[in-house]
Design a protein around this motif. Sequence first.
Motif, PDB file in Angstrom:
ATOM      1  N   PRO A 165     -70.494-108.516-122.187  1.00 51.76           N
ATOM      2  CA  PRO A 165     -69.555-108.370-121.053  1.00 51.76           C
ATOM      3  C   PRO A 165     -69.567-106.981-120.419  1.00 51.76           C
ATOM      4  N   THR A 166     -70.736-106.528-119.997  1.00 53.78           N
ATOM      5  CA  THR A 166     -70.834-105.255-119.281  1.00 53.78           C
ATOM      6  C   THR A 166     -71.706-105.460-118.048  1.00 53.78           C
ATOM      7  N   SER A 167     -71.322-104.833-116.949  1.00 55.98           N
ATOM      8  CA  SER A 167     -72.040-105.009-115.686  1.00 55.98           C
ATOM      9  C   SER A 167     -73.496-104.555-115.758  1.00 55.98           C
ATOM     10  N   PRO A 168     -73.801-103.362-116.341  1.00 53.81           N
ATOM     11  CA  PRO A 168     -75.209-102.945-116.391  1.00 53.81           C
ATOM     12  C   PRO A 168     -76.093-103.931-117.145  1.00 53.81           C
TER      13      PRO A 168
ATOM     14  N   LEU B  98     -74.595-118.807-111.900  1.00 52.42           N
ATOM     15  CA  LEU B  98     -74.917-117.422-111.554  1.00 52.42           C
ATOM     16  C   LEU B  98     -74.105-116.926-110.357  1.00 52.42           C
ATOM     17  N   LEU B  99     -74.062-117.697-109.263  1.00 53.37           N
ATOM     18  CA  LEU B  99     -73.321-117.240-108.080  1.00 53.37           C
ATOM     19  C   LEU B  99     -71.847-117.058-108.400  1.00 53.37           C
ATOM     20  N   TYR B 100     -71.280-118.007-109.142  1.00 54.98           N
ATOM     21  CA  TYR B 100     -69.868-117.909-109.478  1.00 54.98           C
ATOM     22  C   TYR B 100     -69.594-116.659-110.312  1.00 54.98           C
ATOM     23  N   PHE B 101     -70.510-116.337-111.225  1.00 55.70           N
ATOM     24  CA  PHE B 101     -70.384-115.142-112.050  1.00 55.70           C
ATOM     25  C   PHE B 101     -70.453-113.873-111.203  1.00 55.70           C
ATOM     26  N   VAL B 102     -71.391-113.847-110.256  1.00 59.95           N
ATOM     27  CA  VAL B 102     -71.592-112.659-109.435  1.00 59.95           C
ATOM     28  C   VAL B 102     -70.390-112.385-108.537  1.00 59.95           C
ATOM     29  N   ILE B 103     -69.765-113.447-107.981  1.00 57.33           N
ATOM     30  CA  ILE B 103     -68.699-113.234-106.989  1.00 57.33           C
ATOM     31  C   ILE B 103     -67.300-113.294-107.581  1.00 57.33           C
ATOM     32  N   ASP B 104     -67.165-113.710-108.831  1.00 57.25           N
ATOM     33  CA  ASP B 104     -65.825-113.809-109.413  1.00 57.25           C
ATOM     34  C   ASP B 104     -65.286-112.408-109.742  1.00 57.25           C
ATOM     35  N   GLU B 105     -63.970-112.304-109.842  1.00 52.37           N
ATOM     36  CA  GLU B 105     -63.330-111.021-110.112  1.00 52.37           C
ATOM     37  C   GLU B 105     -63.601-110.574-111.546  1.00 52.37           C
ATOM     38  N   GLY B 106     -63.589-109.263-111.726  1.00 54.31           N
ATOM     39  CA  GLY B 106     -63.839-108.708-113.042  1.00 54.31           C
ATOM     40  C   GLY B 106     -62.849-109.187-114.084  1.00 54.31           C
ATOM     41  N   ILE B 107     -61.601-109.427-113.673  1.00 57.21           N
ATOM     42  CA  ILE B 107     -60.584-109.880-114.611  1.00 57.21           C
ATOM     43  C   ILE B 107     -60.929-111.256-115.193  1.00 57.21           C
ATOM     44  N   ASN B 108     -61.745-112.025-114.458  1.00 58.01           N
ATOM     45  CA  ASN B 108     -62.183-113.341-114.933  1.00 58.01           C
ATOM     46  C   ASN B 108     -63.559-113.287-115.597  1.00 58.01           C
ATOM     47  N   GLY B 109     -64.100-112.088-115.768  1.00 53.02           N
ATOM     48  CA  GLY B 109     -65.405-111.951-116.401  1.00 53.02           C
ATOM     49  C   GLY B 109     -66.556-111.868-115.440  1.00 53.02           C
TER      50      GLY B 109
ATOM     51  N   VAL C 177     -79.449-106.112-116.011  1.00 49.19           N
ATOM     52  CA  VAL C 177     -80.678-106.077-116.815  1.00 49.19           C
ATOM     53  C   VAL C 177     -81.092-107.503-117.175  1.00 49.19           C
ATOM     54  N   GLY C 178     -80.118-108.317-117.564  1.00 49.67           N
ATOM     55  CA  GLY C 178     -80.413-109.705-117.936  1.00 49.67           C
ATOM     56  C   GLY C 178     -80.967-110.507-116.781  1.00 49.67           C
ATOM     57  N   ILE C 179     -80.374-110.372-115.601  1.00 49.66           N
ATOM     58  CA  ILE C 179     -80.839-111.111-114.427  1.00 49.66           C
ATOM     59  C   ILE C 179     -82.272-110.714-114.083  1.00 49.66           C
ATOM     60  N   CYS C 180     -82.568-109.418-114.128  1.00 53.91           N
ATOM     61  CA  CYS C 180     -83.933-108.945-113.827  1.00 53.91           C
ATOM     62  C   CYS C 180     -84.932-109.451-114.859  1.00 53.91           C
TER      63      CYS C 180
ATOM     64  N   TYR D  63     -67.755-117.112-118.547  1.00 57.70           N
ATOM     65  CA  TYR D  63     -69.165-117.019-118.137  1.00 57.70           C
ATOM     66  C   TYR D  63     -70.086-116.656-119.297  1.00 57.70           C
ATOM     67  N   HIS D  64     -69.657-115.749-120.147  1.00 54.72           N
ATOM     68  CA  HIS D  64     -70.541-115.294-121.206  1.00 54.72           C
ATOM     69  C   HIS D  64     -70.758-116.383-122.254  1.00 54.72           C
TER      70      HIS D  64
END
Length: 511
Positions: A110-113, A41-52, A117-120, A179-180
């Motif tokens: 692969p969408t930020s919103p 989760l942390l790696y997903f949150v802080i990684d660049e968008g180009i990497n997913g 929603v998934g994390i919540c 990540y996905h």
Amino acid sequence: MSSYQIGKSHRGFFGHPSGLGWLFSMEMCERFSYYGMRAILLYFVIDEGINGGLGISEPIGQALVAAYGASAYLLAIVGGILSDRVVGLWKATLYGGVVIMFGHLALTLPTSPMSWVGICCIALGTGLLKPNLQAMFGEVYAEGDPRRHGGFQLMYFSVNIGAFLAPFVIGGMRAAGGYHAGFSAAAIGMALSLLIFIVGRSRMPESVMTASQPLSNGGQRRLFIFTLGSVVAVGALFLGFIVLLPDITDAIVGTVATVAAIVAVAYFVTMFRSKKVNADERSYLRAYLPLWLAAMVVWMIEEQAAVKMASFALSNTQLNVGGFGIPPEWYQSINPWVCLIAAPILAYWFTRRAGKFPGVIHKFIFGTVLLGTSALLMGVGFATWTGGESLAPWWFLALVFVVQTTGIVFISPVGAAATTLLMPRAFKGQGMAVWLLNNALAQGLAAVIIRLLAGVNDSVFYYILTAATVVTVVVLGILATRISAITSLVEGPADPVAASNVEPIGDSRQA
């Protein structure tokens, strides 16, 4: 010896009721999905968008992950109320599992919103599922069944087997497909967990199908009004933080920490002032409160496994050893591995020493010293190996995990058992909710400290926690004689706390 007789119809899973096997399998798969998602989760949150990834800065990402953990534990109170007063254990667990499943599926998109929603959803679903699934383990046994403690030992193994395997499998999926793909593996684990739970429904006792303390129609209306008022109050608190603070992350962190603190204080004030609590029970509460606060300090350190320690694994640790690359997620498997090895050994020793040294307070002190040692080591680690060309050897973080988890094995089961012993009779049913609250408050406070120390070397964070453990140990030492005198009154000649050490170590593993 109990007069309970074990008939053939009661045997089904290693000599235990057949329903336990279905719960064992569901718990293992659900914990696989939870800890697998948590490992990346942390790696997903802080990684660049180009990497997913979501492209959030590391300090903000760390605070959000800590706030997420606090929310999951805080929402366990909601799950307990829903099962006890409205729908029963089975349905509350099922609803929680469905919400978690939706959350994992949202994270595969692969969408930020949808990611948020998934994390919540996973936090909410975990709050509904976690306390109720554990309660069902106890319900498959008749009163007086001597196999009950052994069943909780099996539960502990299911939790840690799932937690041990998850970082390897989901971390591998993340490395191979992004990540996905990792979140998809977590979704598959949760889907299997739900399937097992539904198929095994016929093996569950009738007691889990209905609310144990159902509300009248008037009571349901009052609960609805109270729930609606609580949601409005939390929303107003969040808006207040939005006005006062410039960053929405700080508003989220502040809201979660404040709500956890208010609920914790409200519980203890209510218990101390309740007319249903007699003078002896108040003395038990006075002995319990220092243990509860000590556990809170401990969880502030231990829950950094998926936050600060995950960052250290990624950016401050040598991950290439002899040409072999170590995925940073693999470090998350050390905690359950140590639990699987150390907990049965310590449980056996504690049981043999029942009524003798070490008592409850001594176990707390020793465990806190170990957690403080691990915090000090992490402080030195961040100060010594700052990243880039300065990387810690691979074994350093592994050593810290071993020291830290050994300390948890001393505290977690003892604290849970002490909760059942020292909680006033009128509040026994809510005892574990009170115990879980210290973890929610710990992660909330940790998130606040992380935000306050943004831009400062992470060693400072750990030195602050080290100092907190020193103060905690000193206070526990001063109160040791008094606490020991009170716990000895409720333990009796055969120390129930020691006997209860076979119960789950938990999601950290507070199962």
